[in-house]
Design a protein around this motif. Structure first.
Motif, PDB file in Angstrom:
ATOM      1  N   PHE A 168      79.485  92.777 104.575  1.00  0.00           N
ATOM      2  CA  PHE A 168      80.703  93.298 105.292  1.00  0.00           C
ATOM      3  C   PHE A 168      80.028  93.623 106.787  1.00  0.00           C
ATOM      4  O   PHE A 168      80.595  93.131 107.740  1.00  0.00           O
ATOM      5  N   ILE A 169      78.959  94.271 106.942  1.00  0.00           N
ATOM      6  CA  ILE A 169      78.349  94.685 108.243  1.00  0.00           C
ATOM      7  C   ILE A 169      77.845  93.475 109.108  1.00  0.00           C
ATOM      8  O   ILE A 169      77.742  93.384 110.111  1.00  0.00           O
ATOM      9  N   SER A 170      77.246  92.611 108.225  1.00  0.00           N
ATOM     10  CA  SER A 170      76.819  91.187 108.852  1.00  0.00           C
ATOM     11  C   SER A 170      77.827  90.486 109.321  1.00  0.00           C
ATOM     12  O   SER A 170      77.861  89.538 110.477  1.00  0.00           O
ATOM     13  N   SER A 171      78.970  90.420 108.417  1.00  0.00           N
ATOM     14  CA  SER A 171      80.085  89.608 108.998  1.00  0.00           C
ATOM     15  C   SER A 171      80.624  90.251 109.976  1.00  0.00           C
ATOM     16  O   SER A 171      81.340  89.481 111.154  1.00  0.00           O
ATOM     17  N   LEU A 172      80.781  91.471 110.290  1.00  0.00           N
ATOM     18  CA  LEU A 172      81.402  92.153 111.431  1.00  0.00           C
ATOM     19  C   LEU A 172      80.545  92.043 112.501  1.00  0.00           C
ATOM     20  O   LEU A 172      81.079  91.539 113.614  1.00  0.00           O
ATOM     21  N   PHE A 181      74.997  97.447 120.440  1.00  0.00           N
ATOM     22  CA  PHE A 181      75.274  98.594 119.486  1.00  0.00           C
ATOM     23  C   PHE A 181      75.747  97.846 118.176  1.00  0.00           C
ATOM     24  O   PHE A 181      74.974  98.587 117.132  1.00  0.00           O
ATOM     25  N   MET A 182      76.200  96.882 118.160  1.00  0.00           N
ATOM     26  CA  MET A 182      76.353  96.038 116.709  1.00  0.00           C
ATOM     27  C   MET A 182      74.885  95.704 116.202  1.00  0.00           C
ATOM     28  O   MET A 182      74.657  95.951 114.910  1.00  0.00           O
ATOM     29  N   TRP A 183      74.221  95.231 117.131  1.00  0.00           N
ATOM     30  CA  TRP A 183      72.691  94.840 116.675  1.00  0.00           C
ATOM     31  C   TRP A 183      72.175  96.150 116.093  1.00  0.00           C
ATOM     32  O   TRP A 183      71.651  95.884 115.108  1.00  0.00           O
ATOM     33  N   VAL A 184      72.054  97.327 116.970  1.00  0.00           N
ATOM     34  CA  VAL A 184      71.342  98.278 116.554  1.00  0.00           C
ATOM     35  C   VAL A 184      71.929  98.688 114.824  1.00  0.00           C
ATOM     36  O   VAL A 184      70.972  99.049 113.917  1.00  0.00           O
ATOM     37  N   LEU A 185      73.338  98.677 114.780  1.00  0.00           N
ATOM     38  CA  LEU A 185      74.067  99.045 113.434  1.00  0.00           C
ATOM     39  C   LEU A 185      73.561  97.988 112.369  1.00  0.00           C
ATOM     40  O   LEU A 185      73.154  98.546 111.415  1.00  0.00           O
ATOM     41  N   LEU A 186      73.300  96.934 112.597  1.00  0.00           N
ATOM     42  CA  LEU A 186      73.079  95.912 111.629  1.00  0.00           C
ATOM     43  C   LEU A 186      71.734  96.003 111.067  1.00  0.00           C
ATOM     44  O   LEU A 186      71.267  96.098 110.156  1.00  0.00           O
ATOM     45  N   VAL A 187      70.770  96.027 112.378  1.00  0.00           N
ATOM     46  CA  VAL A 187      69.465  96.107 112.003  1.00  0.00           C
ATOM     47  C   VAL A 187      68.849  97.350 111.131  1.00  0.00           C
ATOM     48  O   VAL A 187      68.407  97.320 110.089  1.00  0.00           O
ATOM     49  N   SER A 188      69.637  98.437 111.402  1.00  0.00           N
ATOM     50  CA  SER A 188      69.386  99.814 110.915  1.00  0.00           C
ATOM     51  C   SER A 188      69.963  99.730 109.494  1.00  0.00           C
ATOM     52  O   SER A 188      69.178 100.117 108.399  1.00  0.00           O
ATOM     53  N   VAL A 189      71.251  99.234 109.020  1.00  0.00           N
ATOM     54  CA  VAL A 189      71.449  99.346 107.682  1.00  0.00           C
ATOM     55  C   VAL A 189      70.691  98.169 106.962  1.00  0.00           C
ATOM     56  O   VAL A 189      70.346  98.607 105.712  1.00  0.00           O
ATOM     57  N   VAL A 190      70.287  97.021 107.522  1.00  0.00           N
ATOM     58  CA  VAL A 190      69.545  95.938 106.644  1.00  0.00           C
ATOM     59  C   VAL A 190      68.367  96.620 106.221  1.00  0.00           C
ATOM     60  O   VAL A 190      67.683  96.626 105.593  1.00  0.00           O
ATOM     61  N   PHE A 191      67.721  97.381 107.410  1.00  0.00           N
ATOM     62  CA  PHE A 191      66.239  97.930 107.126  1.00  0.00           C
ATOM     63  C   PHE A 191      66.320  99.117 106.137  1.00  0.00           C
ATOM     64  O   PHE A 191      65.264  99.027 105.358  1.00  0.00           O
ATOM     65  N   ALA A 192      67.314  99.832 106.241  1.00  0.00           N
ATOM     66  CA  ALA A 192      67.629 100.859 105.055  1.00  0.00           C
ATOM     67  C   ALA A 192      67.586 100.265 103.850  1.00  0.00           C
ATOM     68  O   ALA A 192      66.852 100.851 102.978  1.00  0.00           O
ATOM     69  N   TYR A 193      68.168  99.137 103.608  1.00  0.00           N
ATOM     70  CA  TYR A 193      68.118  98.665 102.244  1.00  0.00           C
ATOM     71  C   TYR A 193      66.999  97.703 102.160  1.00  0.00           C
ATOM     72  O   TYR A 193      66.977  96.817 101.179  1.00  0.00           O
ATOM     73  N   ARG A 194      65.907  97.485 102.788  1.00  0.00           N
ATOM     74  CA  ARG A 194      64.826  96.647 102.751  1.00  0.00           C
ATOM     75  C   ARG A 194      64.197  96.509 101.334  1.00  0.00           C
ATOM     76  O   ARG A 194      64.070  95.502 101.010  1.00  0.00           O
TER      77      ARG A 194
END
Lengths: 321, 241
Positions: free
Chosen positions: A231-235, A189-202
């Motif tokens: 924040f999201i990556s640290s989480l 779940f965390m992986w999906v969240l992190l990858v999505s957010v980072v990808f959104a800001y690519r």
């Protein structure tokens, strides 16, 4: 050619990994319900490989992210003291109540999660007093906090019993031994969240990678994006470290290898780095299961043994130019 | 339109500008000796330096305007690009000029890419399209930076010492392009290159003793130049016509 070979080898590693380990499996029995092979394969190996894939992806992606945001090729989330905070938390957890469960989580896991989160918030809070543009100061702050946590951990060691200290030492070496699908699901779940957010800001990251002043001039809200991503990556790192302990070198080595193979801007490297990070950790974990000492080799040792020399090679290669 | 009200800028605890007021929608050239605060002023106008007072670009107060909106009003072209990305190509880089028009979270549109091609063509640098940005000469990167600024479709463009690193031939190319851009954009030119300044024919603002001296015409005569720069001038030669 090199790229497709790399992908085929990677897929091979992912598929074959669950078949290797301390207990040799009877291939015919794997699909027979309630056989030992079936149990080992589906309740131990498969979830472990999935977990390792997510963990490696998170570590590698966070490495790439931090190296970009802090413009420092040696940067990983661990450099900011997050893992030291987590280990200190784990140490306190072990001291207070080894083996106690709370809401289905171990005391050690909960405390190290709190330790990681605490170290992040302390860092971000202290960063507010800094001149926003000087990322190197933040790095220095992270290192200072990290040293402080390590000293505090020494106090825990000094006052701990041999059993407590042994558990703590093993935690600091990192381990991916898990049972069942609870941890892979949580981390997934965390992986999906992190990858999505980072990808959104690519595309924002693509501009920030040129220089942060340039990014501001081009209309990127650098401060906001840095805070969100940090924040999201640290989480994600906090959750990972609380389950598996600190695992070094993945965040350092994988982004560099991906850059060597794919000479392209960061927006094209986000998914690749995540994927190959996962594969790298699955590979290291397979080795740690196959090489048996008294018990399996801690994963942190394998990543360091593989990653360390490779990284030295990379640095020498770069300096030779 | 640029409006400065009671502007005060400090940099490294040193006062650079004090009580500066200006309101103009003319093209201007900013001159001044080294360290007089030309680039500092430009960067403050673009919103990357802190200051006290008010700065408005085309009616928008830059302190309350989100970065994305501000970048639609003004582009800043540095003398030299500090680029940490070893892999970005010229066309990818010019495309970043379209960032403010791109929808959040989505990729750049075909329309954006067409604009990039047009801009590259305008400056005769289509052949550089796939080259890594870090491999360009100073002359080439000056043109690439201009192409990018043009893609941003801003009303105002700031040139910060555009000819500082260029040989006379490349300087001339850049000078001609700037002059062409004057027809459609508000140009703010910061330079030490008096030939360029004279050729561009903007109103001149000379920064002296933390103040702006505004010369609407009659700047380029030897007496004024001597007074401001403190060296003898002997009828400047015009090179670019």
């Amino acid at each position: 050619m090199i790229k497709s070979t790399f992908i085929i080898i990677s897929l091979g590693i992912l598929i074959l990994s669950p078949f290797f380990g301390a207990i040799s499996l009877d291939i015919d029995d794997i699909l027979t319900l309630d056989s030992i092979s079936n149990n080992v394969f589906f309740s131990l190996r498969v979830p472990r490989v999935i977990f390792a894939f997510f963990a490696g992806g998170i570590l590698a992606l966070c490495g790439l992210l931090y190296q970009t945001l802090f413009r420092n090729p040696l940067m990983t989330p661990y450099t900011l003291g997050i893992s030291s905070g987590a280990v200190l938390g784990a140490g306190i957890g072990i001291k207070l109540g080894l083996g106690i469960l709370l809401f289905g989580f171990t005391f050690v896991g909960l405390f190290s999660f709190v330790g990681a989160i605490f170290s992040i918030f302390l860092l971000l809070y202290l960063a507010k007093f800094l001149n926003s543009s000087s990322n190197n100061t933040l790095l220095l702050l992270g290192i200072a906090l990290s040293l402080f946590y390590s000293s505090a951990l020494m106090v825990v060691f000094y006052t701990g019993s041999p059993i407590q200290n042994d558990t703590l030492i093993r935690f600091t070496m990192g381990s991916l031994s898990i049972l069942g699908y609870k941890e892979p699901l949580m981390l997934g779940f965390m992986w999906v969240l992190l990858v999505s957010v980072v990808f959104a800001y690519r595309y924002e990251l693509q501009i920030i990678n040129i220089s942060s002043e340039f990014a501001t001039l081009k209309g990127v809200d650098v401060k906001k994006i840095t805070t969100v991503l940090l924040f999201i990556s640290s989480l994600a790192i906090a959750m990972l470290v609380s389950i598996s302990g600190p695992i070094g070198f993945v965040g350092l080595v994988v982004p560099h290898i991906v850059s060597k193979i794919y000479s392209t801007t960061i927006n094209h490297k986000i998914l690749k780095t995540t994927f190959f990070g996962g594969v790298f950790l699955v590979f290291c974990d397979t080795i740690s299961r196959v090489i048996q000492t008294q018990s399996e080799l801690p994963i942190g040792i394998v990543t360091a043994f593989l990653g360390g020399p490779f990284f030295v090679y990379l640095i020498i290669l770069k300096e030779q130019k | 339109m640029i409006e400065l009200e009671n502007l005060k800028i400090e940099f490294d605890q040193k006062s650079i500008l004090k009580n500066v007021d200006l309101k103009t929608d003319e093209d201007i050239t900013i001159l001044g000796i080294n360290g007089s605060g030309k680039s500092t002023l430009a960067k403050a106008i673009c919103g990357v330096l802190s200051y006290s007072g008010t700065i408005k670009i085309n009616g928008k107060n830059i302190q309350t305007t989100p970065p994305k909106e501000l970048a639609k009003e003004i582009s800043y072209i540095p003398a030299k690009l500090e680029n940490a990305d070893n892999f970005i190509t010229v066309s990818e880089f010019v495309l970043l000029g379209r960032f403010v028009y791109k929808e959040n979270f989505f990729a750049y549109s075909e329309d954006d890419k067409t604009k990039v091609d047009k801009a590259l063509k305008l400056f005769n640098i289509e052949y550089l399209k796939e080259h890594p940005l870090n491999s360009l000469s100073s002359g080439e990167s000056a043109l690439v930076l201009m192409a990018q600024a043009l893609c941003s479709d801003t009303k105002t463009i700031i040139f910060d010492e555009p000819t500082a690193n260029l040989d006379p031939k490349n300087s001339k190319t850049i000078a001609l392009h700037i002059k062409k851009l004057k027809k459609t954009k508000q140009i703010i030119l910061i330079t030490h290159d008096l030939h360029l300044a004279k050729f561009i024919q903007n109103e001149v603002i000379f920064i002296k003793d933390k103040k702006l001296l505004h010369y609407k015409k009659e700047f380029f005569n030897d007496k004024i130049l001597k007074k401001l720069y403190g060296v003898e001038f002997n009828s400047m030669v015009l090179k670019y016509d």
